[in-house]
Design a protein around this motif. Sequence first.
Motif, short mmCIF file in Angstrom:
data_model
loop_
_atom_site.label_atom_id
_atom_site.label_comp_id
_atom_site.label_asym_id
_atom_site.label_seq_id
_atom_site.Cartn_x
_atom_site.Cartn_y
_atom_site.Cartn_z
N GLU A 84 -5.26 -0.65 -11.63
CA GLU A 84 -4.08 -0.35 -12.44
C GLU A 84 -3.67 1.11 -12.27
O GLU A 84 -2.48 1.43 -12.13
CB GLU A 84 -4.37 -0.65 -13.91
N VAL A 85 -4.63 2.01 -12.27
CA VAL A 85 -4.32 3.43 -12.14
C VAL A 85 -3.75 3.72 -10.75
O VAL A 85 -2.77 4.47 -10.60
CB VAL A 85 -5.59 4.29 -12.38
N LEU A 86 -4.35 3.13 -9.71
CA LEU A 86 -3.86 3.35 -8.35
C LEU A 86 -2.46 2.78 -8.16
O LEU A 86 -1.59 3.41 -7.53
CB LEU A 86 -4.84 2.71 -7.35
N MET A 87 -2.20 1.59 -8.70
CA MET A 87 -0.88 0.98 -8.57
C MET A 87 0.17 1.79 -9.32
O MET A 87 1.30 1.97 -8.83
CB MET A 87 -0.91 -0.46 -9.09
N GLU A 88 -0.18 2.30 -10.48
CA GLU A 88 0.77 3.10 -11.26
C GLU A 88 1.18 4.35 -10.49
O GLU A 88 2.35 4.72 -10.45
CB GLU A 88 0.11 3.48 -12.59
N ARG A 116 -2.09 -7.83 -4.49
CA ARG A 116 -1.45 -7.22 -5.67
C ARG A 116 -1.34 -5.70 -5.48
O ARG A 116 -0.32 -5.10 -5.83
CB ARG A 116 -2.27 -7.56 -6.92
N LEU A 117 -2.39 -5.09 -4.95
CA LEU A 117 -2.35 -3.66 -4.70
C LEU A 117 -1.27 -3.30 -3.68
O LEU A 117 -0.48 -2.36 -3.87
CB LEU A 117 -3.71 -3.17 -4.19
N ARG A 118 -1.23 -4.08 -2.60
CA ARG A 118 -0.26 -3.78 -1.53
C ARG A 118 1.18 -3.98 -2.01
O ARG A 118 2.07 -3.22 -1.65
CB ARG A 118 -0.56 -4.66 -0.32
#
Length: 503
Positions: A84-88, A116-118
């Motif tokens: 979540e932190v990386l995606m934000e 989801r990350l990509r």
Amino acid sequence: MNLLTNQPGPSVLPYRAALDDLRMERAFSRIADSDLRLGNAITLLRDSKENYPAWIEAIRAAERVVHFENFIIADDETGRRFAEVLMERAQAGVKVRVLYDWLGSSFRALPPFWRRLREAGVEARVFNPPRITDPFWIRRNHRKLITVDGRIGFVSGLCVSDSWTGGKESEPWRDTGISLEGPVVADLDAAFAESWVLAGMKPIPKSELPDADGIAPVGTMAARLISGEPGMLRTYRVDQFIAATAQRNLWLTDAYFVATTSYVQALGEAARDGVDVRLLVPGSSDVPALQPVVRAGYRSLIEAGIRVYEWNGSMLHAKTAVVDGRWARVGSTNLNIASWATNWELDVVVEDSGFAEAMEAMYLEDLANATEIVPGWQSRRRQAKRMRSRRDRRFKRGGVRRIAAGALALSSSIGKAMGSRSLTATEAGSIAIIGFVLLALAALITVFPVLIISPIVIGLVWFGLALLIRAFRLKRRVRLRRRKLQLRRRLHKKKETEATPGG
């Protein structure tokens, strides 16, 4: 020079000490294949309760780029928290690159997790997945590294999984990490950039990688990064060098200790020379099959004068060393041949007395929750006899300091029976387990010989196909180069013809 004693005078001693330090530094740099960076601020972080919040805080403050490299990133509560932190940050326009190892992460986080990350803008790349053209896929990226904006970095033994935070029925794993600020962060980014290219990605633009000379000092600590690579044995050479040069104490923590004979010999020689050598290993491992093998090696260590302790808590996953109140090593490298010779690893050696003092204090706290493995009374008597004879020889050589250190190590190693466990009982159980396993394997192979033949056949076929494919690709490259060269020659000849009058 004092002509009567043939010893250097007082004015010579500081110069000689400085010269010795310079020689030591040059030797260390050659062995580690790494420069010493001055002017850093380094903080010791214990377990996930100190490491994870520091990681997340740094990532949330990212403005330009985040580099995140780890052996295990799991699709569990901890992994999703970091995701979540990386995606934000990626959605906020920060360049976020994530590198995860295929063997460590793929079975713990399935494709939907990475998709989801990509989709959120994170550049997530898997390291060294199985390929028919690469039989050496067993070499793993075991590094644990984070950098943010070229400003702050983290190196540790911690992966990203609930194992490190614990749960209702399990205690958190014991592990150690550090945060780094200063010129050494540039080396961390350079190490990530190399891994990124090895994973098949385009090189990271130099504009996104900091220059060590361009980073202003933020502290007083000196540190060097050791980038372990398959076949390079950099960390192994450093570990051997430290064992050979330790003067007072060498305290080691390791998660999967299966050291080479030469390294055990180096530790033993240090202990016999009066160095207080201690080894802290897990009392119970997440790899149960490895535990009997580790314990079977205790005797050679203890008989050499090395004090061995087993951690009483949950899994002990830290990989650290602290030496002479001067050097300390923290990172991902275990003391075994897989880490030393076949994996990509990352460790930081800190040369600072204050940091080493903090490491020593933490080590003594860990020993308070550990059980020492001690020899039986017959082994103790033989050990005491050997140590007496060695002290006598040292006395003849006039080594007063070493006599005192040796006596202290002896009294510490054989004088404490409280909170200890007999080596004989530990060794007997381990040998029995190994014996039963070998007999079971022998029975299986006898009844089902295909069990041993099939892996050999598969391996031979795999190696054969890989070599043929590699040979075909090399020949194709040669043909393409020849065609390009012929085309250039034709174009050059055509230009010459057009430039010739009447041509």
